[in-house]
Design a protein around this motif. Structure first.
Motif, PDB file in Angstrom:
ATOM      1  N   ALA A  54       2.398  10.954  -6.572  1.00  0.00           N
ATOM      2  CA  ALA A  54       3.218   9.979  -5.849  1.00  0.00           C
ATOM      3  C   ALA A  54       3.060   8.616  -6.506  1.00  0.00           C
ATOM      4  O   ALA A  54       2.073   8.350  -7.195  1.00  0.00           O
ATOM      5  CB  ALA A  54       2.804   9.915  -4.385  1.00  0.00           C
ATOM      6  N   ASN A  55       4.046   7.742  -6.274  1.00  0.00           N
ATOM      7  CA  ASN A  55       4.016   6.413  -6.861  1.00  0.00           C
ATOM      8  C   ASN A  55       4.649   5.402  -5.921  1.00  0.00           C
ATOM      9  O   ASN A  55       5.402   5.756  -5.006  1.00  0.00           O
ATOM     10  CB  ASN A  55       4.732   6.405  -8.214  1.00  0.00           C
ATOM     11  CG  ASN A  55       6.223   6.581  -8.076  1.00  0.00           C
ATOM     12  OD1 ASN A  55       6.980   5.630  -7.839  1.00  0.00           O
ATOM     13  ND2 ASN A  55       6.683   7.835  -8.192  1.00  0.00           N
ATOM     14  N   VAL A  56       4.348   4.125  -6.164  1.00  0.00           N
ATOM     15  CA  VAL A  56       4.905   3.033  -5.386  1.00  0.00           C
ATOM     16  C   VAL A  56       4.942   1.803  -6.287  1.00  0.00           C
ATOM     17  O   VAL A  56       4.149   1.673  -7.223  1.00  0.00           O
ATOM     18  CB  VAL A  56       4.067   2.778  -4.115  1.00  0.00           C
ATOM     19  CG1 VAL A  56       2.677   2.265  -4.470  1.00  0.00           C
ATOM     20  CG2 VAL A  56       4.765   1.810  -3.188  1.00  0.00           C
ATOM     21  N   GLY A  57       5.878   0.903  -6.014  1.00  0.00           N
ATOM     22  CA  GLY A  57       5.963  -0.301  -6.836  1.00  0.00           C
ATOM     23  C   GLY A  57       7.202  -1.102  -6.535  1.00  0.00           C
ATOM     24  O   GLY A  57       7.766  -1.054  -5.436  1.00  0.00           O
ATOM     25  N   GLY A  58       7.643  -1.855  -7.547  1.00  0.00           N
ATOM     26  CA  GLY A  58       8.801  -2.712  -7.394  1.00  0.00           C
ATOM     27  C   GLY A  58       9.885  -2.376  -8.396  1.00  0.00           C
ATOM     28  O   GLY A  58       9.612  -1.853  -9.478  1.00  0.00           O
ATOM     29  N   VAL A  59      11.136  -2.687  -8.029  1.00  0.00           N
ATOM     30  CA  VAL A  59      12.275  -2.482  -8.913  1.00  0.00           C
ATOM     31  C   VAL A  59      13.058  -3.791  -8.976  1.00  0.00           C
ATOM     32  O   VAL A  59      13.240  -4.478  -7.956  1.00  0.00           O
ATOM     33  CB  VAL A  59      13.173  -1.320  -8.426  1.00  0.00           C
ATOM     34  CG1 VAL A  59      13.636  -1.515  -7.002  1.00  0.00           C
ATOM     35  CG2 VAL A  59      14.349  -1.116  -9.375  1.00  0.00           C
TER      36      VAL A  59
END
Length: 247
Positions: A50-55
């Protein structure tokens, strides 16, 4: 005298044999246990994570209605999951592929005016998700660290709603196809777990659209859009090691 010496020699020989026999019957100390060496760390195997962050996105729209064009930059949240496989060659080189799917909160609306006619138009942009299928090449400088570069194809679900002078002239929604490049570093912090930090660039090119409105665009109004995006993501992977180290 000689007979006495022979008797002493025989007695000594018998005593030595008896002492050796007694020593052979005594328990012997077992050799110290030496545990086997742990198997070498390898990046060979498949994983899920899984991953998380900004775009961060940039969109441009060019209208053939006398309004000219507009551009907008905005940022949002991105998060999802990935699955892939790697193979490590002797010497530290790693080849692999990965598919990553992330949802996005990107949303932005812009209003602009035609200075000649005084008309106003509003475009409401949305980016619902993006999906990337990439191949990657990396090098493991130490058993626990992998530095990599990746590139491939990208898809994104974009939509826009167009309003002119308060009238809704239509909307469009399309899955766009483009390309992506990026790179990052991955850290093996446990035998089957790793964490990564990476950045990616996506370009979806330009597309022509036509919207229809009962008042201003009964025959259809055409406009062109362009879209690019960049992501910064952190994530974790669980690795199913199915191979042995090639060294």
């Amino acid at each position: 005298m000689r007979k006495h010496s022979l008797m002493l020699l025989a007695a000594a020989t018998i005593g030595l044999a008896a002492s050796q026999a007694s020593a052979a019957d005594l328990p012997r100390k077992a050799p110290a246990y030496v545990p086997p060496a742990p198997p070498p760390t390898t990046w060979t195997g498949c994983y899920i994570g899984a991953n998380v962050g900004g775009v961060f996105a940039r969109r441009e729209a060019d209208f053939g209605l006398g309004f000219g064009g507009l551009s907008t930059n905005n940022s949002g949240f991105a998060g999802g999951g990935q699955i892939g496989c790697d193979y490590q060659f002797a010497g530290g080189w790693v080849l692999g592929f990965r598919n990553m799917f992330d949802g996005s909160s990107l949303h932005r609306d812009r209003t602009f005016f035609d200075p000649i006619t005084g008309a106003s138009a509003t475009v409401d942009f949305h980016n619902n998700w993006f999906d990337t299928l990439t191949g990657r090449i990396g090098y493991s400088f130490t058993p626990a660290w992998l530095w990599y570069f990746q590139g491939g194809v990208a898809w994104a679900k974009n939509s826009a709603e167009v309003t002119i002078n308060g009238f809704d002239v239509g909307s469009f929604s399309r899955t766009r196809t483009g390309w992506t490049i990026g790179g990052g570093a991955e850290w093996r912090f446990a035998p089957q777990w790793s964490a990564f930090l990476e950045g990616n660039w996506m370009d979806f090119g330009s597309n022509d659209h036509t919207v229809f409105g009962p008042v201003l665009c009964p025959a259809g109004c055409a406009f062109n859009t362009k879209a690019t995006a960049a992501t910064v993501l952190v994530g974790v992977n669980y690795r199913f090691n199915w191979g042995k180290a090639p060294y």
